[in-house]
Design an enzyme around this catalytic site. Structure first.
Site, PDB file in Angstrom:
ATOM      1  N   GLY A   9     -13.465  35.425  70.206  1.00  0.00           N
ATOM      2  CA  GLY A   9     -14.034  34.677  71.323  1.00  0.00           C
ATOM      3  C   GLY A   9     -12.955  34.012  72.149  1.00  0.00           C
ATOM      4  O   GLY A   9     -13.098  32.895  72.632  1.00  0.00           O
ATOM      5  N   ASP A  53     -16.508  42.991  68.911  1.00  0.00           N
ATOM      6  CA  ASP A  53     -17.765  42.266  68.743  1.00  0.00           C
ATOM      7  C   ASP A  53     -17.668  41.462  67.449  1.00  0.00           C
ATOM      8  O   ASP A  53     -17.544  42.037  66.357  1.00  0.00           O
ATOM      9  CB  ASP A  53     -18.925  43.272  68.678  1.00  0.00           C
ATOM     10  CG  ASP A  53     -20.272  42.603  68.500  1.00  0.00           C
ATOM     11  OD1 ASP A  53     -20.326  41.392  68.232  1.00  0.00           O
ATOM     12  OD2 ASP A  53     -21.288  43.320  68.613  1.00  0.00           O
ATOM     13  N   TYR A 143     -28.731  26.051  69.736  1.00  0.00           N
ATOM     14  CA  TYR A 143     -27.292  25.891  69.530  1.00  0.00           C
ATOM     15  C   TYR A 143     -27.018  24.883  68.417  1.00  0.00           C
ATOM     16  O   TYR A 143     -26.230  25.130  67.495  1.00  0.00           O
ATOM     17  CB  TYR A 143     -26.652  25.444  70.843  1.00  0.00           C
ATOM     18  CG  TYR A 143     -25.160  25.260  70.807  1.00  0.00           C
ATOM     19  CD1 TYR A 143     -24.315  26.318  70.527  1.00  0.00           C
ATOM     20  CD2 TYR A 143     -24.594  24.019  71.096  1.00  0.00           C
ATOM     21  CE1 TYR A 143     -22.932  26.150  70.519  1.00  0.00           C
ATOM     22  CE2 TYR A 143     -23.209  23.845  71.102  1.00  0.00           C
ATOM     23  CZ  TYR A 143     -22.395  24.911  70.806  1.00  0.00           C
ATOM     24  OH  TYR A 143     -21.028  24.737  70.799  1.00  0.00           O
TER      25      TYR A 143
END
Length: 315
Positions: A9, A53, A143
């Site tokens: 990320g 991914d 979240y």
């Protein structure tokens, strides 16, 4: 001992600046950036990049094994406001990526993991002022639910398997290098862009909504400090509270108008207001300061000046 670091990320708001900071410290070739998409030209040109991914266990295992990885920073996540629109996808990304990386740690494929949590783990029944390190965590967002669950898994893998996983509950983070990424606190980034671009801003939170915030440079420094700390000094294996300052949209607006007197802000609260109302207004981070010497450097005035200067010079 030389390090080989992987950042999963790497192209997000935190990941971008973290990658650059780690490459500056350890050398470009020692830090492998990865994401499902490409990032800024500065990031892409500064060192190796792998399209990956983070929910693909086999791809992660191959990356870690091939490169003899020593440290992992798992920054891949779907943030608060975006996650409310796509709850199942958010859960899959936020949880499966963490469980995969923790399992690879149990298998001995790296020595140390950083995984970020968030003030989103707190909820409406959490004390709002000086929120303690150990307190009620009843998150009301997808979240926050994923981050609370992740904290539990992090502590479990450390206790059960000895995985050296370290974590910070980030407050709202403010940076000029990347665009807002779908978080509830991102008004405090977008407002600077609009102040310089249009001279006005429509804020999606009420003007009196106080939230914990931090300049990105402080957040990166805190992350590196925590990863440098001796394992024996760490008393928290869920996630450390972290704080620098708290302010409202009205206070931030006043700080900006000290530099741009004609800047105008209107307030049109939307669904993100309900999220913000469930979060703390200020954070007690005394445990981080005690365990690994955390100290912030940026107050609101210094933060405002840095944001406007950098956006002018680099925007």
């Amino acid at each position: 001992m030389s390090k080989t670091i992987v950042i999963l990320g790497a192209c997000g708001q935190i990941g971008t600046e973290l990658t650059l900071a780690l490459r500056s410290r350890y050398g470009s070739e020692s830090v492998i950036a990865s994401d499902i998409r490409e990032g800024t030209s500065e990031l892409m040109e500064s060192g190796p990049f792998v399209t990956l991914d983070a929910t693909d266990f086999k791809a992660l295992e191959e990356l870690f094994t091939t490169n003899q990885v020593t440290e992992v920073y798992l920054m891949a996540a779907m943030l608060s406001a975006t996650a409310e629109k796509y709850p199942a996808r958010a859960w899959e990304l936020n949880m499966n990526s963490l469980l995969h990386v923790l399992e690879l740690g149990r298998m001995g494929l790296y020595t140390k993991l950083f995984w970020p949590s968030s003030i989103a783990v707190f909820g409406p029944n959490t004390p709002k002022e000086n929120t303690p390190q150990s307190t009620v965590t009843e998150p009301s967002t997808v979240y926050g639910i994923s981050k609370k669950a992740g904290e539990g898994w992090a502590a479990y893998y450390h206790r059960k398997y000895g995985v050296d996983v370290r974590s910070i509950r980030y407050p709202g983070l403010i940076s000029w290098k990347t665009q807002p990424g779908g978080g509830t606190t991102d008004y405090a980034v977008d407002i600077f862009h609009q102040a310089l671009k249009t001279g006005s801003y429509e804020c999606f939170l009420r003007e009196d909504t106080a939230l914990p915030m931090m300049y990105m440079s402080d957040a990166i420094e805190a992350t590196l400090q925590l990863m440098d700390a001796p394992a024996g000094a760490l008393s928290v294996r869920t996630s450390y509270n972290l704080s620098a300052l708290s302010f409202t949209p009205a206070e931030l607006t006043r700080s900006i108008t000290a530099y741009l007197p004609d800047f105008k802000v209107t307030y049109v609260p939307d669904s993100r207001q309900q999220i913000a109302d469930s979060w703390p207004q200020s954070i007690d981070d005394s445990q981080a300061r005690k365990d690994w010497g955390w100290e912030h450097r940026y107050d609101l005035e210094k933060l405002t000046g840095e944001m406007l200067r950098n956006l002018r010079e680099n925007g």
